[in-house]
Write a protein that holds these residues in place. Structure first.
Motif, PDB file in Angstrom:
ATOM      1  N   GLY A  64     -22.679  -9.359  19.924  1.00 36.04           N
ATOM      2  CA  GLY A  64     -23.657  -9.550  19.012  1.00 36.04           C
ATOM      3  C   GLY A  64     -23.365 -10.038  17.969  1.00 36.04           C
ATOM      4  N   LEU A  65     -22.075  -9.801  17.367  1.00 35.89           N
ATOM      5  CA  LEU A  65     -21.865  -9.929  16.040  1.00 35.89           C
ATOM      6  C   LEU A  65     -21.529 -11.447  15.971  1.00 35.89           C
ATOM      7  N   PHE A  66     -20.590 -11.828  17.006  1.00 35.03           N
ATOM      8  CA  PHE A  66     -20.200 -13.406  17.139  1.00 35.03           C
ATOM      9  C   PHE A  66     -21.585 -14.017  17.344  1.00 35.03           C
ATOM     10  N   PHE A  67     -22.281 -13.807  18.395  1.00 36.13           N
ATOM     11  CA  PHE A  67     -23.515 -14.542  18.474  1.00 36.13           C
ATOM     12  C   PHE A  67     -24.654 -14.780  17.069  1.00 36.13           C
ATOM     13  N   THR A  68     -24.758 -13.688  16.239  1.00 39.10           N
ATOM     14  CA  THR A  68     -25.333 -13.639  15.066  1.00 39.10           C
ATOM     15  C   THR A  68     -24.964 -14.277  14.021  1.00 39.10           C
ATOM     16  N   ILE A  69     -23.448 -14.424  13.927  1.00 39.15           N
ATOM     17  CA  ILE A  69     -22.918 -15.338  12.922  1.00 39.15           C
ATOM     18  C   ILE A  69     -23.175 -16.714  13.350  1.00 39.15           C
ATOM     19  N   ILE A  70     -23.151 -17.207  14.649  1.00 40.29           N
ATOM     20  CA  ILE A  70     -23.318 -18.607  15.118  1.00 40.29           C
ATOM     21  C   ILE A  70     -24.866 -18.973  14.830  1.00 40.29           C
TER      22      ILE A  70
END
Length: 171
Positions: free
Chosen positions: A154-160
């Protein structure tokens, strides 16, 4: 802060509900639901984070979005999904103890079947420690694992997604 929560809340709840629906569907179809729940999370989290951030940008923020705003909304969406998912996994494992034992046994069998490969890649001590920790696994461990496997993607996708949807007003 209130508008961030208002924008994110429906998407976090909807995403968690859809993960629950998929979880129950897998259980009814007699497919091991705990492993499939992780896969469903990987599919649903980016979708709901995207629509949560886009909904905030277009509906609550006049078409503009700063990176920090996207990160805030995305954080609420994926954290809500992760918390609710871990909660229903934990409750499910208490309501159906045979599902927990089956999940545990599948993982132990997988380690036994791949023993030689794992010992070559790691070492015998690491394999033994991992096998022993799997044997000692409890229901809370499974729920925490589910939570963490939704938080980090979730953190990874949110950054992108926050970078992609970022839009500022030029003066």
């Amino acid at each position: 802060m209130n508008r961030y929560l208002r924008a994110a809340w429906p998407f976090g709840l909807s995403g968690a509900g859809l993960c629950l629906l998929g979880f129950l569907t897998m259980y009814i179809l007699d497919v091991e639901p705990l492993s499939m729940n992780l896969i469903l999370g990987y599919l649903f989290i980016p979708v709901f984070v995207f629509f949560g951030i886009k909904g905030f940008r277009d509906g609550y923020n006049g078409g503009t979005l700063y990176f920090s705003q996207g990160m805030t909304v995305g954080f609420v969406v994926y954290t809500l999904m992760a918390v609710l998912s871990a909660l229903y996994v934990y409750l499910f494992l208490h309501l159906d103890p045979t599902a927990f034992e089956a999940f545990k046994q599948v993982n132990l069998n997988l380690m036994e079947d791949n023993r030689q490969i794992l010992e070559e890649q790691l070492n015998e001590t690491a394999y033994s420690q991992t096998f022993d920790s799997l044997r000692a696994m409890n229901r809370l461990d499974v729920a925490v694992n589910d939570f963490l496997r939704k938080i980090f993607p979730g953190l990874f996708f949110t950054i992108i997604i926050s970078i992609i949807l970022k839009r500022t007003v030029k003066s």
